[in-house]
Motif scaffolding. Structure first.
Motif, PDB file in Angstrom:
ATOM      1  N   GLN A 187       0.844  -1.214   0.000  1.00  0.00           N
ATOM      2  CA  GLN A 187       0.000   0.000   0.000  1.00  0.00           C
ATOM      3  C   GLN A 187       0.869   1.250   0.000  1.00  0.00           C
ATOM      4  O   GLN A 187       0.558   2.229  -0.689  1.00  0.00           O
ATOM      5  N   ILE A 188       1.927   1.216   0.806  1.00  0.00           N
ATOM      6  CA  ILE A 188       2.793   2.401   0.888  1.00  0.00           C
ATOM      7  C   ILE A 188       3.554   2.574  -0.435  1.00  0.00           C
ATOM      8  O   ILE A 188       3.661   3.689  -0.955  1.00  0.00           O
ATOM      9  N   ALA A 189       4.017   1.461  -1.003  1.00  0.00           N
ATOM     10  CA  ALA A 189       4.707   1.539  -2.299  1.00  0.00           C
ATOM     11  C   ALA A 189       3.777   2.126  -3.354  1.00  0.00           C
ATOM     12  O   ALA A 189       4.167   2.973  -4.163  1.00  0.00           O
ATOM     13  N   ARG A 190       2.534   1.689  -3.324  1.00  0.00           N
ATOM     14  CA  ARG A 190       1.533   2.180  -4.287  1.00  0.00           C
ATOM     15  C   ARG A 190       1.306   3.684  -4.097  1.00  0.00           C
ATOM     16  O   ARG A 190       1.232   4.444  -5.048  1.00  0.00           O
ATOM     17  N   ALA A 191       1.224   4.085  -2.839  1.00  0.00           N
ATOM     18  CA  ALA A 191       0.998   5.512  -2.562  1.00  0.00           C
ATOM     19  C   ALA A 191       2.185   6.351  -3.021  1.00  0.00           C
ATOM     20  O   ALA A 191       2.016   7.484  -3.477  1.00  0.00           O
ATOM     21  N   LEU A 192       3.397   5.804  -2.897  1.00  0.00           N
ATOM     22  CA  LEU A 192       4.597   6.572  -3.249  1.00  0.00           C
ATOM     23  C   LEU A 192       4.902   6.527  -4.744  1.00  0.00           C
ATOM     24  O   LEU A 192       5.717   7.312  -5.240  1.00  0.00           O
ATOM     25  N   ALA A 193       4.249   5.591  -5.460  1.00  0.00           N
ATOM     26  CA  ALA A 193       4.602   5.342  -6.861  1.00  0.00           C
ATOM     27  C   ALA A 193       4.552   6.607  -7.717  1.00  0.00           C
ATOM     28  O   ALA A 193       5.355   6.778  -8.629  1.00  0.00           O
ATOM     29  N   ILE A 194       3.627   7.483  -7.403  1.00  0.00           N
ATOM     30  CA  ILE A 194       3.412   8.667  -8.250  1.00  0.00           C
ATOM     31  C   ILE A 194       4.250   9.859  -7.803  1.00  0.00           C
ATOM     32  O   ILE A 194       4.017  10.981  -8.246  1.00  0.00           O
ATOM     33  N   ASN A 195       5.209   9.613  -6.892  1.00  0.00           N
ATOM     34  CA  ASN A 195       5.992  10.721  -6.321  1.00  0.00           C
ATOM     35  C   ASN A 195       5.097  11.841  -5.807  1.00  0.00           C
ATOM     36  O   ASN A 195       5.205  13.004  -6.230  1.00  0.00           O
ATOM     37  N   PRO A 196       4.207  11.515  -4.882  1.00  0.00           N
ATOM     38  CA  PRO A 196       3.250  12.534  -4.419  1.00  0.00           C
ATOM     39  C   PRO A 196       3.945  13.613  -3.589  1.00  0.00           C
ATOM     40  O   PRO A 196       5.030  13.375  -3.043  1.00  0.00           O
ATOM     41  N   GLU A 197       3.306  14.759  -3.489  1.00  0.00           N
ATOM     42  CA  GLU A 197       3.812  15.787  -2.560  1.00  0.00           C
ATOM     43  C   GLU A 197       3.298  15.522  -1.152  1.00  0.00           C
ATOM     44  O   GLU A 197       3.911  15.928  -0.180  1.00  0.00           O
ATOM     45  N   ILE A 198       2.126  14.848  -1.086  1.00  0.00           N
ATOM     46  CA  ILE A 198       1.503  14.588   0.226  1.00  0.00           C
ATOM     47  C   ILE A 198       1.017  13.134   0.280  1.00  0.00           C
ATOM     48  O   ILE A 198       0.361  12.668  -0.659  1.00  0.00           O
ATOM     49  N   VAL A 199       1.345  12.444   1.371  1.00  0.00           N
ATOM     50  CA  VAL A 199       0.779  11.114   1.615  1.00  0.00           C
ATOM     51  C   VAL A 199      -0.064  11.198   2.884  1.00  0.00           C
ATOM     52  O   VAL A 199       0.399  11.729   3.898  1.00  0.00           O
ATOM     53  N   VAL A 200      -1.288  10.702   2.806  1.00  0.00           N
ATOM     54  CA  VAL A 200      -2.143  10.632   3.989  1.00  0.00           C
ATOM     55  C   VAL A 200      -2.191   9.164   4.418  1.00  0.00           C
ATOM     56  O   VAL A 200      -2.590   8.291   3.641  1.00  0.00           O
ATOM     57  N   LEU A 201      -1.737   8.901   5.643  1.00  0.00           N
ATOM     58  CA  LEU A 201      -1.737   7.526   6.164  1.00  0.00           C
ATOM     59  C   LEU A 201      -2.850   7.417   7.191  1.00  0.00           C
ATOM     60  O   LEU A 201      -2.826   8.124   8.201  1.00  0.00           O
ATOM     61  N   ASP A 202      -3.828   6.546   6.918  1.00  0.00           N
ATOM     62  CA  ASP A 202      -4.926   6.372   7.871  1.00  0.00           C
ATOM     63  C   ASP A 202      -4.664   5.110   8.681  1.00  0.00           C
ATOM     64  O   ASP A 202      -4.715   4.000   8.135  1.00  0.00           O
ATOM     65  N   GLU A 203      -4.392   5.258   9.952  1.00  0.00           N
ATOM     66  CA  GLU A 203      -4.127   4.132  10.858  1.00  0.00           C
ATOM     67  C   GLU A 203      -3.150   3.132  10.226  1.00  0.00           C
ATOM     68  O   GLU A 203      -3.516   1.970   9.957  1.00  0.00           O
ATOM     69  N   PRO A 204      -1.905   3.544  10.018  1.00  0.00           N
ATOM     70  CA  PRO A 204      -0.976   2.672   9.284  1.00  0.00           C
ATOM     71  C   PRO A 204      -0.619   1.378  10.001  1.00  0.00           C
ATOM     72  O   PRO A 204      -0.037   0.488   9.389  1.00  0.00           O
ATOM     73  N   THR A 205      -0.963   1.244  11.281  1.00  0.00           N
ATOM     74  CA  THR A 205      -0.563   0.031  12.003  1.00  0.00           C
ATOM     75  C   THR A 205      -1.717  -0.952  12.211  1.00  0.00           C
ATOM     76  O   THR A 205      -1.514  -2.005  12.799  1.00  0.00           O
TER      77      THR A 205
END
Ligand SMILES: Nc1ncnc2c1ncn2[C@@H]1O[C@H](COP(=O)(O)OP(=O)(O)OP(=O)(O)O)[C@@H](O)[C@H]1O
Length: 276
Positions: free
Chosen positions: A181-199
Motif C-alpha cells: 500500500q505504501i509503495a503504491r501511494a509513493l509510486a506517483i511521487n506525491p507531494e503529500i501522503v495521507v496515512l490512515d491508521e498505518p498500524t
C-alpha cells in the motif's frame, strides 16, 4: 506558505439541522445531534501542513479522523454534507469543490492515501506488483519495462522481497501488504501522503518496522504526510506536529513533543495516561 491548509472543514452524515454544530462536540460530549440525529463527524477543522512536514491527527475511535482524512486526500467517498475549504499550494481553488477529473488527476499525481483497511486500498487477487503498477498506469505510465523497473525499485525501497512481485497479494503477510500500500501511494511521487491508521492489523514488532521504513522514505524523499492514528506511539514516532480530535472537533494542537509531554486539555492527558 502552507502546502495544504484546511479552513472550517465540516462533514455531517444525515440530514443536518441548525442545532447540529452547537449541540455536538467536546463540550456537548457527543458527535450526534440530539435534535436531528445526524452525526457531525468533524466540524470547523482548521489545519495546515508545511512542505516536508508530518502532521499527526490522533483521537479515539469515532472521533472523526477518517472522515477528515478522506476529504484531505480527495477520496471518492462523498458521503455526508461537506462544508469548508481545503487549499493546496499546487492547485487553485477549493479542493472540496473539484470535479471528478481534477480529483482523479490530483489523486494520481499529487496526493495519495494509504487506507486504514487493506482491502479498501488493494485488490488482493492481483499480484503485489500489479497493485503498484495499476497506480502508475493511472498516472499515465505506459511502457511495460519502465513500469516493471519502477515497481521493482519501489519494492526495494519499501523493503518487500522483489521476487514476490508477481505473487497474488493475498499470499503476502499483513506487514508486506501494508508495504505494498505504501509503495503504491509513493509510486506517483506525491507531494503529500495521507496515512490512515498505518498500524491496523499488524503485530507490534511489524508495526515498528513499517513505521521506521515510512519515516526513512518520508525524510529521504521530502514528502509531506498526514498520519491519522488512535495510537499515540505512532504520532510520537512520525509526527512533527499533532492535532488531537474528540467528538469531531480539534481540541488541542501543537508540536508533538509539547502535546505529549505537556498536554493542555484534560482529554489529551487521559489519552496519554491510558496509553502508559
Ligand atoms: N458513511 C457514514 N455514514 C454515517 N456515519 C458515518 C459514516 N462514516 C462514519 N460515520 C460516523 O462518523 C463518526 C466519525 O467516524 P470516523 O470513521 O471518521 O472516525 P475515526 O476517528 O476515523 O474512527 P476509527 O478510528 O474507528 O475509524 C462516527 O460516529 C461514525 O460512526
Amino acid at each position: 506558505m502552507s502546502l495544504l491548509s484546511a479552513d472550517g472543514v465540516t462533514r455531517i452524515y444525515g440530514s443536518g439541522c441548525e442545532a447540529c454544530r452547537d449541540r455536538t462536540g467536546d463540550a456537548a460530549g457527543t458527535n450526534q445531534c440530539p435534535a436531528c440525529g445526524s452525526v457531525v463527524a468533524c466540524a470547523d477543522v482548521d489545519l495546515d501542513l508545511q512542505p516536508r512536514e508530518v502532521l499527526g491527527i490522533v483521537g479515539e475511535s469515532g472521533s472523526g479522523k477518517s472522515s477528515l482524512a478522506e476529504l484531505l486526500a480527495l477520496e471518492p467517498n462523498q458521503d455526508g454534507h461537506v462544508h469548508g475549504s481545503v487549499e493546496y499550494a499546487n492547485h487553485p481553488g477549493n479542493l472540496l469543490d473539484v470535479d471528478y477529473e481534477t480529483r482523479h488527476a490530483l489523486r494520481n499525481g499529487h496526493i495519495s492515501l494509504v487506507h486504514q483497511h487493506i482491502r479498501d486500498g488493494l485488490d488482493l487477487d492481483f499480484s503485489g506488483g500489479g497493485n503498484v503498477a495499476e497506480k502508475l498506469l493511472a498516472s499515465g505510465w505506459r511502457n511495460y519495462e519502465d513500469v516493471r523497473e519502477r515497481v521493482a525499485s519501489l519494492f526495494e525501497e519499501t523493503e518487500i522481497p522483489v521476487e514476490r512481485m508477481d505473487d497474488p497479494t493475498h499470499t503476502y503477510s499483513g506487514g508486506m501488504q501494508r508495504r505494498v500500500q505504501i509503495a503504491r501511494a509513493l509510486a506517483i511521487n506525491p507531494e503529500i501522503v495521507v496515512l490512515d491508521e498505518p498500524t491496523t492489523g499488524l503485530d507490534v514488532s511489524v508495526q515498528a518496522r513499517v513505521l521506521d521504513m515510512f519515516r526513512r522514505i518520508q525524510r529521504e524523499e521530502d514528502v509531506a504526510a498526514i498520519v491519522v492514528s488512535h495510537d499515540l506511539g505512532v504520532v510520537r514516532l512520525l509526527a512533527d506536529r499533532t492535532l488531537v480530535m474528540r467528538h469531531g472537533r480539534v481540541i488541542e494542537s501543537g508540536l508533538t513533543d509539547r502535546v505529549l509531554e505537556d498536554p493542555h486539555h484534560e482529554y489529551t492527558q487521559t489519552l496519554i495516561n491510558s496509553a502508559i
